[in-house]
Design an enzyme around this catalytic site. Structure first.
Site, PDB file in Angstrom:
ATOM      1  N   PHE A  32       0.852  -1.185   0.000  1.00 17.59           N
ATOM      2  CA  PHE A  32       0.000   0.000   0.000  1.00 17.59           C
ATOM      3  C   PHE A  32       0.889   1.236   0.000  1.00 17.59           C
ATOM      4  O   PHE A  32       1.692   1.430   0.921  1.00 17.59           O
ATOM      5  CB  PHE A  32      -0.881  -0.038   1.258  1.00 17.59           C
ATOM      6  CG  PHE A  32      -1.927   1.045   1.325  1.00 17.59           C
ATOM      7  CD1 PHE A  32      -2.835   1.217   0.291  1.00 17.59           C
ATOM      8  CD2 PHE A  32      -2.023   1.870   2.433  1.00 17.59           C
ATOM      9  CE1 PHE A  32      -3.816   2.198   0.357  1.00 17.59           C
ATOM     10  CE2 PHE A  32      -3.003   2.857   2.515  1.00 17.59           C
ATOM     11  CZ  PHE A  32      -3.900   3.018   1.466  1.00 17.59           C
ATOM     12  N   LEU A  78       0.844   4.931   0.411  1.00 17.88           N
ATOM     13  CA  LEU A  78       0.184   6.175   0.817  1.00 17.88           C
ATOM     14  C   LEU A  78       1.233   7.203   1.268  1.00 17.88           C
ATOM     15  O   LEU A  78       1.282   8.323   0.775  1.00 17.88           O
ATOM     16  CB  LEU A  78      -0.804   5.885   1.969  1.00 17.88           C
ATOM     17  CG  LEU A  78      -1.413   7.096   2.693  1.00 17.88           C
ATOM     18  CD1 LEU A  78      -2.283   7.916   1.749  1.00 17.88           C
ATOM     19  CD2 LEU A  78      -2.258   6.635   3.900  1.00 17.88           C
ATOM     20  N   ASP A 133      -8.929   1.746   8.409  1.00 14.47           N
ATOM     21  CA  ASP A 133      -9.908   1.271   9.395  1.00 14.47           C
ATOM     22  C   ASP A 133      -9.929  -0.263   9.426  1.00 14.47           C
ATOM     23  O   ASP A 133     -10.076  -0.883  10.473  1.00 14.47           O
ATOM     24  CB  ASP A 133     -11.327   1.764   9.038  1.00 14.47           C
ATOM     25  CG  ASP A 133     -11.531   3.242   9.373  1.00 14.47           C
ATOM     26  OD1 ASP A 133     -10.704   3.810  10.099  1.00 14.47           O
ATOM     27  OD2 ASP A 133     -12.531   3.813   8.882  1.00 14.47           O
ATOM     28  N   ARG A 188      -5.996  -1.700  10.586  1.00 12.62           N
ATOM     29  CA  ARG A 188      -5.344  -1.419  11.879  1.00 12.62           C
ATOM     30  C   ARG A 188      -5.443  -2.589  12.871  1.00 12.62           C
ATOM     31  O   ARG A 188      -4.498  -2.804  13.642  1.00 12.62           O
ATOM     32  CB  ARG A 188      -5.872  -0.099  12.464  1.00 12.62           C
ATOM     33  CG  ARG A 188      -5.212   1.086  11.763  1.00 12.62           C
ATOM     34  CD  ARG A 188      -5.714   2.436  12.185  1.00 12.62           C
ATOM     35  NE  ARG A 188      -5.009   3.468  11.431  1.00 12.62           N
ATOM     36  CZ  ARG A 188      -5.515   4.655  11.103  1.00 12.62           C
ATOM     37  NH1 ARG A 188      -6.750   4.982  11.466  1.00 12.62           N
ATOM     38  NH2 ARG A 188      -4.796   5.512  10.416  1.00 12.62           N
ATOM     39  N   GLN A 242       8.263 -11.613  44.821  1.00 14.86           N
ATOM     40  CA  GLN A 242       7.028 -10.874  44.557  1.00 14.86           C
ATOM     41  C   GLN A 242       7.217  -9.759  43.510  1.00 14.86           C
ATOM     42  O   GLN A 242       6.318  -9.487  42.711  1.00 14.86           O
ATOM     43  CB  GLN A 242       6.524 -10.271  45.863  1.00 14.86           C
ATOM     44  CG  GLN A 242       5.038 -10.056  45.868  1.00 14.86           C
ATOM     45  CD  GLN A 242       4.540  -9.562  47.213  1.00 14.86           C
ATOM     46  OE1 GLN A 242       5.151  -8.697  47.840  1.00 14.86           O
ATOM     47  NE2 GLN A 242       3.448 -10.118  47.665  1.00 14.86           N
ATOM     48  N   GLU A 260       0.908   2.764  10.296  1.00 17.38           N
ATOM     49  CA  GLU A 260      -0.549   2.772  10.038  1.00 17.38           C
ATOM     50  C   GLU A 260      -1.252   3.782  10.956  1.00 17.38           C
ATOM     51  O   GLU A 260      -2.343   3.555  11.444  1.00 17.38           O
ATOM     52  CB  GLU A 260      -1.146   1.368  10.107  1.00 17.38           C
ATOM     53  CG  GLU A 260      -0.670   0.541   8.916  1.00 17.38           C
ATOM     54  CD  GLU A 260      -1.384  -0.769   8.702  1.00 17.38           C
ATOM     55  OE1 GLU A 260      -2.591  -0.834   8.963  1.00 17.38           O
ATOM     56  OE2 GLU A 260      -0.719  -1.714   8.261  1.00 17.38           O
ATOM     57  N   GLY A 261      -0.558   4.892  11.158  1.00 14.22           N
ATOM     58  CA  GLY A 261      -1.090   5.970  11.994  1.00 14.22           C
ATOM     59  C   GLY A 261      -0.456   5.939  13.363  1.00 14.22           C
ATOM     60  O   GLY A 261      -0.584   4.953  14.090  1.00 14.22           O
TER      61      GLY A 261
END
Ligand code: COS
Length: 387
Positions: A122, A124, A239, A242, A278, A363-364
């Protein structure tokens, strides 16, 4: 734990678990060091039919959805997210065709992606268009029955290895985001070459390169949707994709937790295994809670998308944000549990920590995800007319 997976999803999980152990673990260090593309492992993905998981059966896929892909990417990423990315980034490059392609475009491109014959990518991002996806400078000018593309795309995963690229370019600069269009560009198109291959901090088993278009003539039939739909194609694709990044992050976190737990039972200090202390127990417990909560959100997002939910931007951004922040925190803590050994390349957790970082960025960025979430909340509140 029962996650309500279908029979098919359980089979995918088990198959990917086996591939992760048999095919990925033995070679992950090699690819991390060399930065070569893991073609041998990708061929194993194709042989196991993983490349067509989310593609309709009509086009040679298995007819599953985002959830099937999520299960696969999570499982493969437990061993190496860089190698798993070849599959996830191909899905990113394929979603625009699935979502907006014509029947002819689907018939031409989806079967070869489903069989693993072709990878997809892709295009972009550009030097001036990162978070500001609307700032695209690459142009596409109509000339007869072709568009002529000029410009450079940056940081494209699977760049140079993929045969099928979906590229966003401006067909009408004056219209801003509404002047962008999406095109399918094939690798051997004259005027389309590859530039700098990036030398990255993590996910080094995946190839990241520039795409260079110089008077590249793309047939007009390769336009996705209509002119001016490019920004919408990009947003709808992100959308959908993601949760794939979230699945990668989830896999990295779960893999690091598994390594930390195992190590804490072997490593002895002060006469006992360190898991008896712990301080370490609290860390392991917090890591496990973070991983489970990320898994719930990622699966919920993937199922919402497959169920045809109308507004997926918010849940998709939420799962990417939460899973990637979890991956960063859990891998950092895993290195801490390993102590000095965790900082050494002989142990797998330092690579996981390096690999986790990108999931907060690509991707953002997670700042953009927060913006998407908040804007969706404000829109919902306005629609509910609550004063
Ligand atoms: N689905 C459908 N439409 C959407 C949308 C979505 N998810 N997001 C935005 N739009 C629409 C808006 O409704 C608006 O439509 P109108 O012009 O009809 O009002 C149009 O697209 C422009 O939206 P907006 O004004 O919000 O755009 P911005 O330029 O402000 O950008 C963000 C919005 C920041 C969300 C967008 O640029 C983005 O996602 N950036 C990150 C990009 C990214 O992920 N890059 C990494 C790529 S790696 S592959």
């Amino acid at each position: 734990m029962d996650y309500g997976l279908s029979e098919q999803q359980e089979m995918i999980r088990d198959l990917c678990r086996q591939i992760a152990v048999e095919k990925i673990k033995p070679v992950r260090e090699h690819y991390d060091e060399t930065g070569e593309f893991p073609w041998d492992v990708f061929k194993a993905f194709a042989a196991a039919d993983l490349c067509g998981l989310y593609i309709e059966e009509t086009y040679g896929g298995l007819g599953g959805g985002v959830m099937d892909l999520t299960v696969a990417v999570e499982e493969l990423s437990k061993a190496c997210s860089g190698i798993a990315l070849s599959l996830a980034a191909t899905a990113l490059g394929t979603f625009p065709i699935i979502l907006h392609g014509s029947e002819e475009q689907k018939q031409k491109y989806l079967p070869r992606i489903a069989s693993g014959e072709s990878l997809a990518a892709f295009g972009l991002t550009e030097a001036e268009a990162g978070s500001d996806a609307g700032g695209t400078r690459t142009t596409a000018v109509k000339d007869g029955d072709h568009y002529v593309l000029n410009g450079t795309k940056q940081w494209i995963t699977n760049g140079g290895e993929a045969d099928v690229y979906v590229v966003i370019a401006m067909t009408n600069k004056a219209k801003g985001a509404r002047g962008a269009s999406a095109f399918i560009v094939e690798k051997d198109t004259p005027g389309f070459t590859f530039g700098k291959k990036e030398n990255k901090m993590g996910i080094r088993a995946s190839v990241t390169r520039e795409l260079i278009f110089q008077d590249c003539r793309v047939p007009a039939e390769n336009l996705l949707g209509r002119e001016g739909m490019g920004f919408l194609v990009a947003m709808k694709t992100l959308d959908q994709s993601r949760p794939g990044v979230a699945a990668q992050a989830l896999g990295i976190a779960a893999g690091a937790l598994d390594e930390a737990l195992h190590y804490s039972r072997q490593r002895r200090q002060f006469g006992k295994p360190i898991c008896a202390f712990q301080g370490v127990q609290f860390m392991l417990a917090d890591m496990a809670v973070a991983v489970e909560s990320a898994r719930c959100l990622v699966y919920q997002a993937a199922r919402a998308i497959d169920g045809g939910a109308r507004d997926i931007s918010k849940i998709s951004a939420m799962c990417k944000l939460h899973a990637s922040d979890t991956a960063m925190k859990v891998t950092t803590d895993a290195v801490q549990v390993f102590g000095g050994y965790g900082y050494m390349k002989e142990y797998p957790v330092e690579k996981m920590m390096r690999d986790a970082k990108i999931t907060q960025i690509y991707e953002g960025t997670n700042q953009i995800q927060r913006e998407v979430i908040a804007l969706a909340m404000i829109k919902e509140a306005a629609a509910a007319k609550r004063d």
